[in-house]
Every structure is written in C-alpha cells, then in structure tokens.
Design an enzyme around this catalytic site. Structure first.
Site, PDB file in Angstrom:
ATOM      1  N   HIS A 121       1.602  -4.344   9.000  1.00 48.05           N
ATOM      2  CA  HIS A 121       2.987  -4.101   8.598  1.00 48.05           C
ATOM      3  C   HIS A 121       3.769  -3.478   9.748  1.00 48.05           C
ATOM      4  CE1 HIS A 121       2.392  -5.003   4.335  1.00 48.05           C
ATOM      5  NE2 HIS A 121       1.270  -4.305   4.398  1.00 48.05           N
ATOM      6  N   HIS A 165       0.823  -1.205   0.000  1.00 48.79           N
ATOM      7  CA  HIS A 165       0.000   0.000   0.000  1.00 48.79           C
ATOM      8  C   HIS A 165       0.862   1.262   0.000  1.00 48.79           C
ATOM      9  CE1 HIS A 165      -2.924  -3.022   1.049  1.00 48.79           C
ATOM     10  NE2 HIS A 165      -3.906  -2.133   0.987  1.00 48.79           N
TER      11      HIS A 165
END
Length: 297
Positions: free
Chosen positions: A253, A211
């Site tokens: 993440h 992303h």
C-alpha cells in the site's frame, strides 16, 4: 501547300497521342504553342482543342481527387484510434492537476522508500517476519474466525451482544473496503499480484488499506466495550498503527492508502455505534444463524 496540309492532318488524326485521353502526354510548352499558332491554319484549331481537352481532363481529375480526398478524410477520421487519456499530453494543466500529480508523485516516492521489507534480502530482512505477523494480525480471516469462536463459546447476553455487533462491524468494513477498492482499482507501489489471503479477504487493490481500516475499527471497538488497563490500551493503539503501516513496509500500500484506511475505520466504528443492535435483536440473529428459533438463555 494544300496537299502538304492534308497529309499533316491525316497524320495527326492517325496519331494515338492526339486522342483526348492521351493529351496530357503530349502537351506542348507555351513557347511551342506560341510558335505553333503562327504555322498555318491547323495550329490554332489543334491548340484550342488540346486546351479544351486538357481543361476537361483536369476538371475530371480534380473532382475525382477531391471526392477521394473527402472519402479518405472521412474514413481516416472514423478509423483513427483514439489515444487513452494517460497518453495525451496536457499543454495547459490546471493548478489543481499540478498539485494532485505532485502529491501522488511524493506519495509514490515515499512509499517505495519505506518498502524495506519487500524482498527477503532487503535492508529490512531481520524484521520481515515480525512485519508479516503484524500484517496477518490485521487480516480479516483471523478476526472473523476468532469472533465466531468467541460467540459460540459465550454464555452471557452482554457478551453475545458485543460479539454480534463486532461481527456486523467486520462485515461492514469488509464490504465497504472491497467495494471502494473495486471502484478505484489503484495498484500498489510495487504492483505485486495479490496472494491467496488477499483473495479470501477481497483485498486485491491498494486504495484504501483494508488492514488499516480494520485495525482502527477493532481497536476503537474493544477500547469502548472492554475494561482494559492503561498499558493494554496503549498497546492496542500501537498495534492499530503498526498493523496499518506494516503493509507499507511490505510494499502493498501507499502512505495515502493507509491514511484513508485509518479514517475509514474510524467512520465504520462511529456508524456501528450509531446503529447499535440491542440484546433482543442479537438473540434473534443468533437463533436464525444457529437454526434455533428460541432465544438463547
């Protein structure tokens, strides 16, 4: 005396314990051997025979034990399982290893603390829906669908040129990030299983953050090829940053994954700009994709 010695010899010959294979069960002590040697003529002969048989038995047993020990050692060396490297303790770690392990530990600790939107009942529950929307805005699926729709509805050559290059940049970003994630195979700080959208975008591991890479690449691309006002440009920069950090807030993440994703997105943008496809090449690709071999007007 001769008849008595003959009876003793006959009794010793008939005794089973006097056989060589049973001599170890009937070993006299040194004191008994010393006193027995002084008893008659048969004592020294029997003690000598016993010592010889004992030496032969011990030699055979020693050779057998050594061969068995060697074979057992070889078998143990072959059958002993090797421990994985993460289970082995390094007694003399290098300074580089200590520094890397310390940085990874700090990265993991900070990432876990920033994961406030991991659970719906957590401290970041009021902002969870907004964070999910930001994360979805950086997903590959809406950007691919939106680019294809805009390319289908575009009527200008300049617009089609920009959209075709953007589509190629998205494909490059998707394949590069998916390959690096498959190579590194780093788990997230909370080790959640990937969802359906993650499987669609091939975003199944943590490093690097897809992303973040996509958000930086798209924002740089739009800022370079679209004429935008200053507030919109600021909002585009802010969106790229929030789309990348939203995955940290959701526990998907680490901070280092997002940082490397930002750098990788900028690298993808620079690479696409260096190999920019001109209008004629884009028209050829469009005609191949739509099965119309004449260039669009």
């Amino acid at each position: 005396m001769s008849g008595r010695q003959a009876r003793c010899r006959a009794r010793d010959r008939n005794n089973v314990l006097n056989r060589p294979e049973f001599m170890s069960l009937n070993q006299p002590s040194r004191r008994e051997q010393g006193t027995g040697e002084g008893r008659g003529s048969g004592g020294p002969r029997r003690s000598t025979f016993r010592q010889q048989s004992q030496q032969e038995d011990t030699g055979l047993r020693g050779g057998r034990d050594s061969s068995d020990g060697a074979s057992a050692a070889d078998g143990g060396a072959k059958d002993a399982p090797r421990l994985p490297e993460q289970d082995c303790m390094q007694l003399n770690p290098t300074f580089r290893g200590i520094a890397i392990n310390s940085l990874l530990a700090i990265d993991l600790s900070l990432s876990k603390r920033l994961g406030v939107c991991v659970r719906p009942q957590g401290s970041g529950a009021p902002f969870r829906s907004m964070v999910l929307l930001l994360a979805f805005s950086g997903h590959a699926l809406p950007w691919f669908i939106g680019t294809l729709i805009c390319l289908w509805r575009s009527n200008t050559l300049a617009g089609q040129e920009v959209l075709v290059n953007l589509l190629l940049a998205l494909i490059l970003d998707l394949m590069t990030v998916a390959g690096m994630q498959k190579l590194v195979k780093r788990k997230g700080p909370w080790d959640f299983p990937p969802g359906f959208l993650d499987f669609v975008a091939m975003d199944m591991y943590s490093f690097p953050a897809a992303h973040a890479s996509r958000a930086v690449m798209v924002s740089k691309f739009l800022l370079s090829h679209l004429v935008l006002a200053v507030p919109l440009r600021i909002l585009l920069y802010l969106w790229a940053f929030l789309a990348g950090t939203s995955r940290v807030l959701l526990g998907k993440h680490h901070l280092s994954d997002v940082g490397c994703g930002f750098a990788l997105g900028f690298l993808h943008y620079s690479l696409v700009e260096s190999v920019w496809l001109d209008s004629a090449t884009c028209q050829t690709l469009i005609s191949i994709g739509t099965l119309r071999w004449a260039p669009l007007v």
